[in-house]
Design a protein around this motif. Sequence first.
Motif, mmCIF file in Angstrom:
data_model
loop_
_atom_site.group_PDB
_atom_site.id
_atom_site.type_symbol
_atom_site.label_atom_id
_atom_site.label_comp_id
_atom_site.label_asym_id
_atom_site.label_seq_id
_atom_site.Cartn_x
_atom_site.Cartn_y
_atom_site.Cartn_z
ATOM 1 N N GLU A 1 -8.778 27.912 20.285
ATOM 2 C CA GLU A 1 -8.717 28.731 19.087
ATOM 3 C C GLU A 1 -7.592 29.755 19.240
ATOM 4 N N PRO A 2 -6.829 30.030 18.176
ATOM 5 C CA PRO A 2 -5.814 31.081 18.270
ATOM 6 C C PRO A 2 -6.434 32.403 18.707
ATOM 7 N N SER A 3 -5.692 33.158 19.502
ATOM 8 C CA SER A 3 -6.209 34.403 20.055
ATOM 9 C C SER A 3 -5.064 35.387 20.231
ATOM 10 N N PRO B 1 -1.424 33.336 19.859
ATOM 11 C CA PRO B 1 -1.586 33.494 18.411
ATOM 12 C C PRO B 1 -0.887 32.398 17.598
ATOM 13 N N TYR C 1 -3.330 33.334 12.339
ATOM 14 C CA TYR C 1 -4.127 34.313 13.080
ATOM 15 C C TYR C 1 -3.518 35.709 12.959
ATOM 16 N N THR D 1 -4.490 37.844 10.066
ATOM 17 C CA THR D 1 -5.842 38.415 10.020
ATOM 18 C C THR D 1 -5.942 39.735 10.786
#
Length: 224
Positions: free
Chosen positions: A66-68, A72, A76, A79
Amino acid sequence: MRLPWFSRDTLVSWDGADGKNESYVEKLHPREVWMSPDGDKGWLIEAGERAGGEGGITLDDPGDLEPSLNGPSYDYLRTLPTDPGLLLKKIYDETGGMGSGPDQQAFSTIGDLLREQVVPPKLAAGLYRAAARIPGVVLVDDSVDAVGRHGVAIARTDEVDGARTEWIFDRETYTYLGERTVQTRDAEGIEAGTVRGRTAVTDRAVVDAVKQRPAGLGDAPPSA
């Protein structure tokens, strides 16, 4: 697809035959990164053997990531809060316990967000202002990226290895220009004053597909 185009050199280190750490700084060379807005598709081309030779390598997400903050995507980044206080709190909350300390990790995370993504302008300004609030960070009124462009910078020295990194921004728009890292003390075979790395983001563009270049940059090599 979004294409950041870089020029960069970096420090390469290895253990020599005598057991001592040896190092050299690579010559400035181009690096191209394509990423889909959701981060699922991507491609990297970098000169030499660093990224699979002339054809490059895939950066496609296998589906379980998952993008983090430390990985990123553009979607993402959209947000994230742009208020510097809220942004910095989120960074500290989500990166606690990582790296060589919370302050250095927060500073490094901001670099991860800036380095290889197209960053929405309001977020870029928020990241600049958030980084300035990290303990140990200093403002540099005039810094120069790898291709000679002047800008303002935020800088911090890693207490563990003595590397001082500057994130360089356009002084009017806060657009990220590049980074510069200098060794501040002798450590691990690297002498004080050694420039450990320089980068410059020379082009950013939106294109329709992986390995497509904007007009004027020529054609990318065929896929490997």
